[in-house]
Design a protein around this motif. Structure first.
Motif, short mmCIF file in Angstrom:
data_model
loop_
_atom_site.label_atom_id
_atom_site.label_comp_id
_atom_site.label_asym_id
_atom_site.label_seq_id
_atom_site.Cartn_x
_atom_site.Cartn_y
_atom_site.Cartn_z
N TRP A 213 0.68 -1.38 -0.01
CA TRP A 213 -0.05 -0.17 -0.04
C TRP A 213 0.76 1.30 0.25
CZ3 TRP A 213 0.58 3.40 3.96
CH2 TRP A 213 1.09 3.03 5.15
N GLN A 214 2.19 1.20 0.59
CA GLN A 214 2.63 2.40 0.66
C GLN A 214 3.24 3.01 -0.73
OE1 GLN A 214 3.55 -0.34 2.41
NE2 GLN A 214 4.86 0.27 4.65
N VAL B 271 0.33 4.84 -2.05
CA VAL B 271 0.15 5.96 -1.42
C VAL B 271 1.29 7.12 -2.03
CG1 VAL B 271 0.58 7.31 0.80
CG2 VAL B 271 -0.83 5.15 0.81
N MET B 272 2.22 6.44 -2.41
CA MET B 272 3.31 7.37 -3.13
C MET B 272 2.78 7.88 -4.24
SD MET B 272 6.75 5.30 -1.96
CE MET B 272 7.75 6.10 -3.23
N LEU B 273 2.15 6.80 -5.00
CA LEU B 273 1.70 7.18 -6.51
C LEU B 273 0.42 8.17 -6.59
CD1 LEU B 273 2.51 5.99 -9.24
CD2 LEU B 273 0.76 4.37 -9.02
N LEU C 236 -0.50 11.05 -4.89
CA LEU C 236 -0.23 12.36 -5.10
C LEU C 236 0.23 12.91 -6.49
CD1 LEU C 236 1.41 13.92 -1.96
CD2 LEU C 236 -0.92 14.43 -3.13
N PRO C 237 1.01 12.31 -7.10
CA PRO C 237 1.30 12.76 -8.64
C PRO C 237 0.05 12.09 -9.52
CG PRO C 237 3.04 11.20 -7.63
CD PRO C 237 2.10 11.11 -6.74
N TYR D 102 -2.21 15.06 -8.88
CA TYR D 102 -1.74 16.17 -9.64
C TYR D 102 -2.08 16.33 -10.90
CZ TYR D 102 1.96 18.93 -12.02
OH TYR D 102 2.54 19.57 -13.13
N LYS E 141 -3.87 18.81 -15.26
CA LYS E 141 -3.53 18.26 -16.86
C LYS E 141 -4.88 17.60 -17.17
CE LYS E 141 0.72 19.23 -16.65
NZ LYS E 141 1.28 20.20 -17.11
N PRO F 203 -8.21 20.38 -16.83
CA PRO F 203 -8.38 21.60 -17.71
C PRO F 203 -8.80 21.23 -19.04
CG PRO F 203 -6.50 21.69 -16.51
CD PRO F 203 -7.04 20.40 -16.11
N ASN G 57 7.91 17.23 -28.19
CA ASN G 57 7.95 18.64 -27.79
C ASN G 57 8.42 19.49 -28.97
OD1 ASN G 57 7.12 19.77 -25.61
ND2 ASN G 57 9.37 19.84 -24.66
N LEU H 87 6.23 6.14 6.48
CA LEU H 87 5.01 6.52 5.83
C LEU H 87 5.56 8.19 5.60
CD1 LEU H 87 2.11 6.58 4.76
CD2 LEU H 87 1.45 7.17 7.24
N ALA I 259 7.81 8.39 2.85
CA ALA I 259 7.25 8.22 1.68
C ALA I 259 6.33 9.47 1.14
CB ALA I 259 6.16 6.88 1.49
N SER I 260 5.70 10.01 1.74
CA SER I 260 4.93 11.19 1.79
C SER I 260 5.82 12.46 1.29
CB SER I 260 4.11 11.60 2.98
OG SER I 260 4.34 11.66 4.11
N VAL J 156 6.78 11.85 -2.02
CA VAL J 156 5.66 11.86 -2.88
C VAL J 156 5.72 13.43 -3.38
CG1 VAL J 156 3.25 11.87 -3.21
CG2 VAL J 156 4.43 9.90 -2.62
N MET K 75 8.50 14.76 -5.50
CA MET K 75 8.31 14.28 -6.96
C MET K 75 7.24 15.04 -7.48
SD MET K 75 8.59 10.22 -6.43
CE MET K 75 7.54 9.77 -7.79
N ALA K 76 6.04 15.32 -6.74
CA ALA K 76 5.19 16.15 -7.59
C ALA K 76 5.43 17.58 -7.96
CB ALA K 76 3.79 16.34 -6.42
N PRO L 156 -3.04 24.68 -21.47
CA PRO L 156 -4.02 24.76 -20.41
C PRO L 156 -4.27 25.97 -19.60
CG PRO L 156 -2.20 23.44 -19.44
CD PRO L 156 -2.02 23.80 -21.03
N ALA M 38 -7.08 28.13 -20.43
CA ALA M 38 -8.20 27.53 -20.27
C ALA M 38 -8.43 27.63 -18.76
CB ALA M 38 -8.38 26.12 -20.65
N ALA M 39 -7.36 27.43 -17.89
CA ALA M 39 -7.64 27.21 -16.48
C ALA M 39 -7.85 28.51 -15.89
CB ALA M 39 -5.97 26.63 -15.96
#
Lengths: 313, 585
Positions: free
Chosen positions: A21-22, A25-27, A29-30, A33, A38, A41, A241, B8, B11-12, B15, B18-19, B34, B37-38
């Protein structure tokens, strides 16, 4: 029939989740986002086909004329858009031709250096321009290359030469633009290749040395094939690109004298759409840009697979 | 358990980082798509409810007001409960200026509005030099101040057509009796300047120009003296003077001779050579021709403009002008050259060398070059009638005040405009306190003196606060005329009078051709201004042989970007309203 099966897989799933599960959880948020910034909109892509109004909900907007294609027709009959499209392609292609090989070559050269401390110093100096914003780079360029007050042109004049219009003549401007792009990026871009080179098995080099291979033979037969997949993945991303590209670099370098070769889609959309409030028109342009971008991405991926590489998927 | 918690947390943290990386990495590629549009995405939600609320409130209030008293909510001009409004104020970012949102003048206004009308005023600053962009963003985000000010009517019109601006016409009529000062100062002319002849909408109220002087040519008096030249009185003499400056650079600048700029311009050539362009204009041009070509206030498509630019092109190729002008994003480098004394002449606002007190052009020259170094106004350019034709400002056409639909207090906002138009308020905002910002001379004239701290006026005559008034007024025309030359701290009044006189000589007053909205003009103002500068700049730097082809090809671009559509629609509208007449009635 399926009833007994379901609980079984459910148990499996929960066991699986308990273990991993960890990772999810890490996945999360991205993914959130991506969804918010993305995918959501994309709902507003319909503005391209509608007559935009600030105060109406997008769902209630009336369809634009000519079955909703008014703004696409308008864009393609506009000289500015045609220039922007052409310039985006040429500038990005030139960037690809000159800017893409530069980090590869730089990484190869760095890799061959024996004196480690010297190598590190060179590497650090080469990274630095990456951290300068384009606005700062342009003001540097202006101080160096302006026709009257630029340092370089002053030197040329004092040596009896003619002023060179580095920034105020179309052809020269393209040269300056591309050169500054290469200069800013080659150091930073080389990091990923250096990492890839570091992953090559050193035994290969030893074996090659035993077989009598020289420096260039080793580069050609071991280093380059070793980083080939990295090069191809990056090439694919760059090709995707080709109709995109950054906003700040062309925007910072533009001036009235070179707008015909310097205006790219990103700056065109900013100027006409955001400053001129023609949201529908520029959403249409943006949509077109994205569709062509996807096309190039698919093409590059297909090419990569043809060459026996993995591609992006 | 502890281990799990830590993992945890780690990990957060990862995350999140990374974001963050993801956003910076991918934004450059896809941002342009976007972004448009946004942005509006948030706006409708913010404005929708208020948009309904504002006109509805006005409509509801209107019948009620008619039945009972002429002005319902106000008792002696005061609200029963305190209302609050926000007002746009330009931020000029002057070195050592006062805080635009909080200084002696804002305090005065806040206090006055609270006492007179029980309205609380909050100022919201917007950068002066990017005001159109910034007000656009604020409007799109639904966060615009209740009273917005801009020089750009097309911006207002664009938002009005999207339903984002309050129609002032019913409000002005309903509350006319509450707004005596506004009417006395602006009059029907400025209040209804932008009234649509068909629909009767008034999206904005035009501020009034107390001074109509516009652009003047300046030259270095000490350079003329050094070379034994007299002030040029014809275009040819002006050209000869520029050549003399260049040829005698060694005499004038010594070791800095290579830095000489006989005639200085910026990339906004239409402004910085305006009098040269106007002098080329046929004096017999019809109102119709001028109007059809008149969307661009820099006269780009007017019939004889090309010949004026050809002249500049000749000067440029003869090395009489600065070669870097088009590369500059703003005027700071040119300002520095002028202040350092490298520039021989230029055209600009009629009071340009006198502005900004200690940081002004002439003040800097006196410090950097010598006491006798100064710019004086001259009037060399004549048209085919032998007149020194130059445009004046129209009495309107200055800042336009408008209320976005997010404004919940239209009456309080109108009262603000009324208050700001009161003669004594204008006088205080322009002149400040005696002994601090001005002195009264024996003649009764007001002499502005250099102020410090909170009393510093960030803009000349404090125009940023007197949004309905631009130019020396002091609430009294006689006092204004008397004081005009004394309006610049530390400047010889003779020089100001001379520039003022030249600025008015043979001045042409613009006419108001009101044929309602020209649809083709909406949204293209900024794009076309940019295109116009491209035409001018490229034509000036072209080689003399290429001049015609460069001009024609860039003009073609300008026309295809919307210029032609505007001209066609203007011609059509002219015919509709004035028929075959070529002059305004």
């Amino acid at each position: 029939m399926s009833k007994p099966k379901a609980p079984k897989s459910k148990v499996k799933f929960s066991v699986y989740m308990k273990k991993y599960w960890q990772l999810y959880v890490m996945l999360a948020l991205p993914l959130i986002y991506l969804f918010i910034f993305k995918y959501l909109p994309m709902i507003y892509v319909q503005i391209a086909f509608k007559k935009y109004s600030l105060v109406e909900s997008v769902w209630k907007l009336p369809l634009a004329k000519k079955h909703g294609f008014e703004y696409f027709i308008k864009a393609f009959s506009n000289n500015d858009f045609k220039y922007a499209l052409r310039n985006t392609l040429t500038l990005n292609l030139l960037d690809l031709v000159f800017g893409f090989p530069a980090p590869v070559i730089f990484a190869l050269i760095l890799n061959e250096l024996c004196f480690i401390r010297y190598k590190k110093v060179v590497q650090t100096i080469a990274y630095m321009p990456h951290f300068l914003s384009w606005v700062i780079i342009y003001s540097l360029a202006l101080q160096l290359l302006a026709p009257d007050a630029g340092l370089l042109n002053m030197m040329i004049r004092n040596l009896g030469g003619e002023t060179i219009p580095f920034l105020n003549d179309a052809a020269h401007w393209i040269g300056s633009y591309i050169s500054f792009g290469v200069w800013q990026n080659f150091g930073w871009g080389s990091i990923i290749y250096l990492a890839a080179i570091a992953g090559i098995n050193p035994e290969l080099y030893e074996a090659a040395a035993v077989d009598g291979a020289g420096r260039f033979r080793k580069i050609w037969h071991i280093t380059l094939p070793g980083i080939r997949s990295t090069i191809i993945v990056l090439l694919i991303m760059n090709l995707g690109n080709i109709l995109g590209g950054g906003f700040d670099r062309p925007f910072a370098f533009q001036n009235n004298l070179v707008m015909r070769v310097a205006d790219v889609i990103a700056t065109y959309v900013y100027r006409v759409g955001i400053k001129g409030l023609q949201f529908s028109l520029t959403t249409a342009v943006g949509l077109f840009q994205s569709v062509v971008g996807v096309f190039f991405l698919l093409l590059a991926n297909w090419l990569a697979r043809r060459f026996g590489e993995r591609g992006l998927w | 358990m502890k281990k799990k918690l830590i993992s945890l947390f780690l990990a957060s943290a990862m995350v999140v980082s990374m974001a963050a990386c993801g956003s910076s990495g991918s934004s450059s590629g896809t941002a342009p798509e976007p972004a448009p549009a946004a942005e509006p995405a948030a706006a409708p939600a913010a404005t929708e409810t208020k948009e309904e609320a504002a006109p509805a409130a006005a409509e509801e209030a209107a019948p009620a007001a008619e039945e009972e008293a002429p002005a319902s909510e106000l008792v002696d001009g005061k609200f029963a409960d305190t209302r609050s409004i926000t007002v746009e104020i330009y931020d000029r970012g002057n070195d050592g200026g006062s805080d635009p949102e909080n200084n002696m003048y804002t305090e005065f206004i806040k206090k006055g509005m609270l006492e007179e009308h029980n309205v609380e005023v909050t100022f919201k600053k917007v950068p002066r030099w990017t005001e159109t962009d910034d007000i656009n963003n604020l409007l799109a985000a639904g966060e615009a101040p209740d009273i917005c000010v801009t020089y750009s009517y097309p911006t207002i019109l664009t938002y009005a057509e999207m339903g984002g601006v309050i129609d002032l016409n019913p409000l002005l009529e309903q509350y006319k009796s509450e707004l005596p000062n506004l009417w006395a100062w602006l009059g029907d002319q400025n209040i209804y300047w932008d009234k649509d002849p068909k629909t009767g909408t008034v999206w904005a109220v035009e501020g009034r120009r107390a001074e109509q002087q516009r652009i003047v040519t300046f030259v270095r008096q000490d350079w003329l003296d050094k070379l034994g030249l007299s002030a040029p009185t014809t275009t040819q003499e002006f050209e000869d003077m520029l050549i003399a400056f260049k040829d005698n650079a060694e005499t004038l600048l010594g070791k800095d001779a290579s830095k000489i700029v006989p005639f200085s311009i910026s990339k906004d050539i239409g402004w910085r050579a305006a009098n040269i362009i106007t002098a080329q204009m046929d004096p017999a041009i019809t109102d119709k021709d001028y109007y059809i070509n008149g969307f661009d206030d820099r006269m780009l498509t007017e019939p004889q403009t090309k010949e004026a630019i050809r002249l500049l092109n000749k000067w440029y190729n003869a090395g009489l002008m600065w070669k870097d002008f088009a590369l500059q994003q703003d005027d700071t480098v040119e300002d520095d050259m002028i202040k350092a004394g490298y520039v021989g002449s230029f055209q600009h606002n009629w009071d340009m060398p006198f502005r900004n007190g200690e940081d002004g052009y002439n003040a800097n020259l006196a410090r950097n070059v010598g006491e006798d170094a100064k710019f004086v106004a001259i009037d060399p350019f004549t048209n085919s009638d032998g007149k020194h034709a130059k445009w004046l400002y129209s009495p309107a056409g200055d800042r336009k005040s408008f209320f976005p639909t997010t404004n919940d207090e239209p009456l309080a906002s109108l009262l603000y405009l009324d208050y700001i138009s009161r003669p004594d308020v204008i006088k205080y905002l322009q002149a400040g306190d005696e002994g601090v910002t001005h002195e009264v001379l024996d003649s009764g004239a007001i002499q502005i003196i250099a102020a410090t701290g909170d009393a510093i006026q960030n803009s000349g005559k404090n125009i940023d606060y007197t949004i309905t008034c631009n130019g020396t007024w002091f609430g009294d025309p006689d006092l204004a005329a008397l004081s005009l030359a004394y309006g610049y701290a530390g400047v010889d009044p003779e020089l100001v009078s001379q520039a003022d006189k030249i600025a008015r000589t043979d001045g042409l007053t613009p006419k108001n051709v009101n044929v309602g909205t020209i649809e083709a003009e909406a949204g293209v103002g900024d794009t076309l201004s940019q295109k116009r500068n491209e035409v001018y700049d490229n034509a000036v730097v072209a080689s003399e042989a290429d001049f015609d082809s460069v001009w024609d090809s860039y003009i073609a671009d300008y026309l295809s970007s919307g210029g032609q559509a505007i001209m066609d629609e203007r011609a059509e509208k002219w015919d509709e309203y004035f028929g075959a007449a070529t002059m305004l009635p």
